[in-house]
Design an enzyme around this catalytic site. Structure first.
Site, PDB file in Angstrom:
ATOM      1  N   ILE A 268     -19.931  16.987  37.869  1.00 24.42           N
ATOM      2  CA  ILE A 268     -20.191  15.659  37.805  1.00 24.42           C
ATOM      3  C   ILE A 268     -21.515  15.370  37.961  1.00 24.42           C
ATOM      4  CG2 ILE A 268     -19.655  13.526  39.406  1.00 24.42           C
ATOM      5  CD1 ILE A 268     -17.416  15.271  40.369  1.00 24.42           C
TER       6      ILE A 268
ATOM      7  N   ASP B 137     -30.474  21.390  42.934  1.00 29.08           N
ATOM      8  CA  ASP B 137     -29.221  22.140  43.154  1.00 29.08           C
ATOM      9  C   ASP B 137     -29.748  23.610  43.008  1.00 29.08           C
ATOM     10  OD1 ASP B 137     -26.946  23.728  43.359  1.00 29.08           O
ATOM     11  OD2 ASP B 137     -25.806  22.366  41.962  1.00 29.08           O
TER      12      ASP B 137
ATOM     13  N   ALA C 131     -18.462  11.749  46.798  1.00 34.47           N
ATOM     14  CA  ALA C 131     -18.154  13.003  47.102  1.00 34.47           C
ATOM     15  C   ALA C 131     -17.286  13.384  48.322  1.00 34.47           C
ATOM     16  CB  ALA C 131     -19.558  14.319  47.281  1.00 34.47           C
ATOM     17  N   ARG C 132     -17.931  13.303  49.603  1.00 31.48           N
ATOM     18  CA  ARG C 132     -17.051  13.465  50.779  1.00 31.48           C
ATOM     19  C   ARG C 132     -17.773  12.596  51.908  1.00 31.48           C
ATOM     20  NH1 ARG C 132     -13.395  14.521  48.428  1.00 31.48           N
ATOM     21  NH2 ARG C 132     -12.185  16.289  48.392  1.00 31.48           N
TER      22      ARG C 132
ATOM     23  N   ASP D 224     -17.028   6.097  48.854  1.00 34.25           N
ATOM     24  CA  ASP D 224     -15.758   6.040  48.440  1.00 34.25           C
ATOM     25  C   ASP D 224     -14.864   6.205  49.490  1.00 34.25           C
ATOM     26  OD1 ASP D 224     -14.125   5.550  46.197  1.00 34.25           O
ATOM     27  OD2 ASP D 224     -13.995   7.493  45.505  1.00 34.25           O
TER      28      ASP D 224
ATOM     29  N   GLU E  46     -15.668   0.829  60.571  1.00 27.77           N
ATOM     30  CA  GLU E  46     -17.359   0.603  61.102  1.00 27.77           C
ATOM     31  C   GLU E  46     -18.037   0.284  59.546  1.00 27.77           C
ATOM     32  OE1 GLU E  46     -20.605   2.013  64.025  1.00 27.77           O
ATOM     33  OE2 GLU E  46     -19.161   3.725  63.354  1.00 27.77           O
TER      34      GLU E  46
ATOM     35  N   HIS F  39     -11.655   4.997  47.674  1.00 22.16           N
ATOM     36  CA  HIS F  39     -11.448   6.285  47.205  1.00 22.16           C
ATOM     37  C   HIS F  39     -10.704   6.162  45.969  1.00 22.16           C
ATOM     38  CE1 HIS F  39     -10.217  10.711  48.599  1.00 22.16           C
ATOM     39  NE2 HIS F  39     -11.234  10.491  47.531  1.00 22.16           N
TER      40      HIS F  39
ATOM     41  N   GLY G 182     -12.534   7.209  43.310  1.00 25.03           N
ATOM     42  CA  GLY G 182     -13.317   8.443  42.152  1.00 25.03           C
ATOM     43  C   GLY G 182     -12.721   9.196  41.204  1.00 25.03           C
ATOM     44  N   ALA G 183     -11.420   9.317  41.407  1.00 21.12           N
ATOM     45  CA  ALA G 183     -10.419  10.192  40.313  1.00 21.12           C
ATOM     46  C   ALA G 183      -9.310   9.463  40.028  1.00 21.12           C
ATOM     47  CB  ALA G 183     -10.140  11.661  41.012  1.00 21.12           C
TER      48      ALA G 183
END
Length: 389
Positions: A148, A167, A230-231, A255, A260, A272, A274-275
């Site tokens: 990604i 990375d 991502a998370r 996502d 809050e 959510h 993303g996919a």
């Protein structure tokens, strides 16, 4: 006959790949050989002793008890790259949403619904409050250059952005795919200092939990924008919300909404998505099914999160598959047992990943159940399986 239990609705394009003369597929099968899952939480269910593999039709595996599976020799697969284009497209959209105040503008425009003929004039008068910078010429920092991250970085260069990538574990395949226009950052801190926009594309691990926190936000440019598809746990949300309140950050796009985050006007919460494309669901299902079939029928492992990549072309009729703890002399003990039974090895491969190792051993003779039991009793052996071509 292999038995596959589906824990979620799986794309029929993937399920149709299972030959029905060799596979039985259903959501309520007892004693399955493998489980296919998308989002169902397998931490909350008892995984049958018969399960040899679990395939997640997606990238994240937080819903699977990885350590438990590893201890039982259950190979856990995911499908990296299957949803990459879907997430990439949403990341590009998120960059635009964070910059141009599109969401605020649309929400405001809907308040004019009762103004009838006055709407065009009111729009012209009010549009200046939603002004935002263009992406062209700005610097994008991409944290994580997997499938990604590479696609986001490459497409951002086409939009005229200066792109910096970080990375330390970039794969050879990803490096080959990365545009030469993308600049390599030697450290995460170097990327954070230069970026106007930051997008995160790394897995959630103990090392990456809270990756973006108050200390790192202080390094960023004032007014930077953060994209996290991502998370949720990759970002220390309290620190980000504080930085938004103090105007150190301009916007946070996530996502992974919660109450809050939804209450803060500088946070754009995407539910959510993303996919959430039919193409991504099909791609992930196809990958998951193909990986399961290759493992169940041939013992090959590709895209496992808990066992090593291991593939061997089968030239002999009989194959022994052994998973074990990654300790010395395991291969020697296995091959000694085979030699003592006058079983000739024609090919062998052994790979390890962290605490676990995996062996594919091809032989000329069929291995009896008695020999398999002797191998199972070796200290450190986790699972033993024999297949016939």
């Amino acid at each position: 006959m292999f038995r596959i239990r589906t824990a979620n609705k799986i794309s029929p394009i993937g399920l149709d790949l299972f030959p029905r003369d060799r596979y039985e597929v259903a959501s309520d099968l007892p004693n399955p050989d493998a489980i296919l899952v998308r989002s169902a939480d397998l931490h909350q269910v008892e995984i049958p002793e018969t399960v040899k593999a679990i395939a997640r039709a997606g990238a994240g595996v937080n819903n699977i008890p990885i350590e438990l599976c590893s201890e039982r020799g259950i190979v856990v697969f995911n499908t990296p790259g299957g949803n990459a284009n879907a997430v990439k497209e949403l990341a590009i959209a998120a960059l635009l949403l964070s910059s141009r105040k599109i969401v605020d503008g649309i929400t405001w425009a809907k308040t004019l619904i009762d103004k009838k003929d006055e709407v065009p004039e009111l729009v012209e008068k009010g549009k200046s409050q939603f002004e935002g910078p263009e992406l062209k010429g700005k610097t994008l920092g991409v944290i994580g250059l997997g499938a990604i991250g590479v696609m986001v970085a490459n497409d951002a260069t086409v939009l005229g952005m200066h792109v910096i990538g970080y990375d330390p574990y970039i794969s050879v395949d990803a490096a080959w795919s990365l545009s030469r226009a993308v600049q390599k950052a030697d450290t995460l801190e170097s990327l954070l200092r230069q970026a106007d926009y930051i997008t995160i594309h790394v897995p959630l691990t103990e090392d990456t939990k809270g990756l973006i926190n108050a200390e790192r936000i202080k390094i960023m440019k004032k007014g930077a924008r953060i994209i996290n598809l991502a998370r949720g746990g990759l970002v220390h949300e309290a620190d980000v919300l504080k930085a938004l309140t103090e105007s150190r950050l301009s916007c946070y796009v996530t996502d992974f909404p919660n109450a809050e985050l939804l209450s803060n006007e500088k946070v754009i919460c995407i539910p959510h998505l993303g996919a959430s494309t039919p193409e991504a669901e099909d791609n992930c299902a196809v990958m998951a099914v193909q990986q399961l079939m290759d493992y169940l029928e041939s013992g090959n492992i590709k895209n496992s999160v808990n066992f090593p990549h291991c593939r061997l072309e089968q030239r002999s009729p009989y194959r022994l598959l052994v998973s074990n703890r990654n300790v010395p002399n395991m291969v020697g003990q296995i091959t000694s047992i085979l030699a003592g039974a006058n079983i000739n090895i024609t090919d062998l491969i052994n790979h390890h990943k962290d605490k676990y190792a995996y062996n594919i051993i091809d032989t000329e003779q069929e291995i009896s159940e008695d020999i398999l039991d002797r191998i199972r009793k070796v200290d450190g052996i986790i699972r033993v399986r024999a297949i016939k071509k």
